[in-house]
Design a protein around this motif. Structure first.
Motif, PDB file in Angstrom:
ATOM      1  N   LYS A 170     -21.419 -16.216 -13.461  1.00  0.00           N
ATOM      2  CA  LYS A 170     -20.961 -16.230 -11.858  1.00  0.00           C
ATOM      3  C   LYS A 170     -19.708 -15.821 -11.562  1.00  0.00           C
ATOM      4  CE  LYS A 170     -21.379 -19.032  -7.676  1.00  0.00           C
ATOM      5  NZ  LYS A 170     -21.556 -20.156  -6.994  1.00  0.00           N
ATOM      6  N   GLU A 171     -18.848 -16.274 -12.356  1.00  0.00           N
ATOM      7  CA  GLU A 171     -17.403 -15.932 -12.207  1.00  0.00           C
ATOM      8  C   GLU A 171     -16.752 -14.650 -12.748  1.00  0.00           C
ATOM      9  OE1 GLU A 171     -15.288 -19.661 -13.072  1.00  0.00           O
ATOM     10  OE2 GLU A 171     -16.447 -20.650 -11.749  1.00  0.00           O
ATOM     11  N   GLU A 172     -17.279 -14.306 -13.785  1.00  0.00           N
ATOM     12  CA  GLU A 172     -16.754 -13.241 -14.628  1.00  0.00           C
ATOM     13  C   GLU A 172     -17.603 -12.321 -15.208  1.00  0.00           C
ATOM     14  OE1 GLU A 172     -14.188 -15.028 -17.691  1.00  0.00           O
ATOM     15  OE2 GLU A 172     -14.840 -17.029 -16.956  1.00  0.00           O
ATOM     16  N   GLY A 173     -19.056 -12.285 -14.746  1.00  0.00           N
ATOM     17  CA  GLY A 173     -20.063 -11.253 -15.115  1.00  0.00           C
ATOM     18  C   GLY A 173     -20.518 -11.822 -16.531  1.00  0.00           C
ATOM     19  N   VAL A 174     -22.057 -11.236 -16.763  1.00  0.00           N
ATOM     20  CA  VAL A 174     -22.517 -11.622 -17.948  1.00  0.00           C
ATOM     21  C   VAL A 174     -22.064 -11.154 -19.119  1.00  0.00           C
ATOM     22  CG1 VAL A 174     -24.324  -9.540 -17.754  1.00  0.00           C
ATOM     23  CG2 VAL A 174     -25.011 -11.664 -18.718  1.00  0.00           C
ATOM     24  N   LEU A 175     -21.368 -10.016 -19.062  1.00  0.00           N
ATOM     25  CA  LEU A 175     -20.823  -9.449 -20.204  1.00  0.00           C
ATOM     26  C   LEU A 175     -19.660 -10.473 -20.896  1.00  0.00           C
ATOM     27  CD1 LEU A 175     -20.779  -5.749 -19.688  1.00  0.00           C
ATOM     28  CD2 LEU A 175     -22.531  -6.959 -20.997  1.00  0.00           C
ATOM     29  N   SER A 176     -19.230 -11.145 -19.989  1.00  0.00           N
ATOM     30  CA  SER A 176     -18.103 -12.392 -20.408  1.00  0.00           C
ATOM     31  C   SER A 176     -18.561 -13.273 -21.500  1.00  0.00           C
ATOM     32  CB  SER A 176     -17.522 -12.940 -19.153  1.00  0.00           C
ATOM     33  OG  SER A 176     -16.748 -11.827 -18.419  1.00  0.00           O
ATOM     34  N   LEU A 177     -19.920 -13.334 -21.515  1.00  0.00           N
ATOM     35  CA  LEU A 177     -20.434 -14.222 -22.533  1.00  0.00           C
ATOM     36  C   LEU A 177     -20.342 -13.979 -23.911  1.00  0.00           C
ATOM     37  CD1 LEU A 177     -23.847 -15.292 -20.583  1.00  0.00           C
ATOM     38  CD2 LEU A 177     -21.835 -16.700 -20.915  1.00  0.00           C
ATOM     39  N   ASN A 246     -10.585 -17.397 -25.451  1.00  0.00           N
ATOM     40  CA  ASN A 246      -9.987 -18.503 -24.328  1.00  0.00           C
ATOM     41  C   ASN A 246      -9.075 -17.812 -23.406  1.00  0.00           C
ATOM     42  OD1 ASN A 246      -9.101 -21.210 -23.779  1.00  0.00           O
ATOM     43  ND2 ASN A 246      -7.090 -20.394 -24.328  1.00  0.00           N
ATOM     44  N   MET A 247      -8.654 -16.515 -23.756  1.00  0.00           N
ATOM     45  CA  MET A 247      -7.755 -15.656 -22.677  1.00  0.00           C
ATOM     46  C   MET A 247      -8.120 -15.478 -21.412  1.00  0.00           C
ATOM     47  SD  MET A 247      -8.029 -11.606 -23.973  1.00  0.00           S
ATOM     48  CE  MET A 247      -9.436 -10.556 -23.546  1.00  0.00           C
ATOM     49  N   LYS A 248      -7.136 -15.577 -20.475  1.00  0.00           N
ATOM     50  CA  LYS A 248      -7.297 -15.343 -19.125  1.00  0.00           C
ATOM     51  C   LYS A 248      -7.004 -14.051 -18.643  1.00  0.00           C
ATOM     52  CE  LYS A 248      -6.949 -20.163 -17.724  1.00  0.00           C
ATOM     53  NZ  LYS A 248      -6.464 -21.199 -16.745  1.00  0.00           N
ATOM     54  N   THR A 249      -7.617 -13.256 -17.853  1.00  0.00           N
ATOM     55  CA  THR A 249      -7.095 -12.236 -17.035  1.00  0.00           C
ATOM     56  C   THR A 249      -6.109 -12.423 -15.932  1.00  0.00           C
ATOM     57  OG1 THR A 249      -9.378 -10.985 -17.538  1.00  0.00           O
ATOM     58  CG2 THR A 249      -8.073  -9.792 -15.879  1.00  0.00           C
TER      59      THR A 249
END
Length: 319
Positions: A170-177, A246-249
């Motif tokens: 929801k927050e980052e998009g499915v590809l973030s999985l 674990n990184m953040k954008t």
């Protein structure tokens, strides 16, 4: 119930079907994870310590354990357990299922196992497939085990692995999985080539000495040796995987551009041997996890053969 067919002195033994190999492999991984989850959490915290040029939070594994216990409580050591179980249900089910299936398929007609090089190649294939399937659970696991090190305002506070997966999409998009999928698959190639091949080869060598039988003690010794080899070989790629996942954008720009960028920044900022940071908890986690996974797998194979085939020889087989 399927019985063994006895033909004179020879016994034709039924083989465990492929679907059962996957189920037994995943079950072994899940059982092992329930014991080693606290070590996995400490390992992740150690690998993230010193990230971003900050002062190292934990100089030793013991310091990390004391800090977590004091600030988060004893139950914090099991943060991310649901993600760990899902990871085993996906990653380990796939990798052990594929490995045992291919191992048996490429063994000789007389049951002679394939050579070490073939075992290593089978481990790589199994590892890549398992890692791709298991990456979403891996991402959730890394985040859930590292959340407690962040200030309260910056924590993600996932309730469980399902909540984590839903919120990530929801927050980052499915590809973030599948963030960090490439280093995860690279790590899996190294881990499985080292772990599965070294376990199979060590077990074969131990049995060949005549001093070991195909029993729990043999499986324990082979597993501990396999765990040590795997730890030394896989830690640098594991650190790269952990930090990427674990990184953040920040302002639209990710902290790392890839695995090579992580390794270069770690070496430059923290020193070459920082690539093996957390070696003790990593081996303390991987060693027992390797031991328990293989012992459970061998025992599950024995139980399956006894219950389904009526084979009371007591041999696990399949690795």
């Amino acid at each position: 119930q399927v019985k063994l067919l006895e033909l004179g002195p020879n016994v034709i033994k039924k083989k465990i079907p492929n679907y059962a190999k996957f189920i037994l492999g995943g079950s072994a991984g899940i059982a092992a994870t329930c014991f080693v989850q606290p070590l996995d959490l400490v390992k992740n915290r150690m690998q993230l310590s010193g990230e971003g040029g900050k002062a190292r939070e934990h100089k030793t594994s013991l310091h990390a354990i004391k800090h977590i216990f004091k600030n988060e409580g004893i139950l914090a050591f099991y943060n991310g357990l649901s993600a760990g179980v899902l990871r085993q249900a996906t990653y380990t089910t796939t990798r052990l299922g594929i490995y045992t299936w291919l191992f048996e398929a490429l063994s000789g007609a007389d049951g002679k196992p394939p050579g070490f090089g073939v075992k290593a190649a089978l481990g790589m294939v199994a590892g890549v497939a398992g890692a791709f399937v298991g990456t979403p659970a891996e991402v959730a696991l890394i985040r859930m085990t590292s959340d407690g090190r962040l200030p309260p305002a910056e924590r993600r506070n996932y309730k469980n692995v399902i909540d984590a997966l839903v919120r990530i999409v929801k927050e980052e998009g499915v590809l973030s999985l599948w963030r960090g999928a490439v280093p995860t698959m690279g790590r899996a190639m190294v881990v499985n080539a080292a772990q599965l091949a070294s376990y199979s080869q060590t077990k074969q060598l131990l049995l060949g000495t005549g001093y070991f039988g195909d029993n729990v003690f043999c499986h324990f010794v082979a597993s501990m040796i396999s765990g040590l080899v795997t730890t030394a070989a896989s830690m640098p790629v594991d650190i790269a995987k952990t930090r990427i996942q674990n990184m953040k954008t920040i302002e639209g720009k990710p902290e790392y551009s890839g695995a090579a960028d992580v390794l270069l920044k770690v070496i430059r900022r923290e020193g070459f041997f920082a690539l093996w940071k957390g070696f003790t908890p990593y081996y303390a986690r991987l060693g027992p996890h390797t031991v328990l996974t293989f012992i459970f797998l061998e025992r599950f194979n024995v139980m399956y053969k006894e219950i389904v085939f009526g084979d009371t020889s007591g041999k696990g087989g399949g690795l």
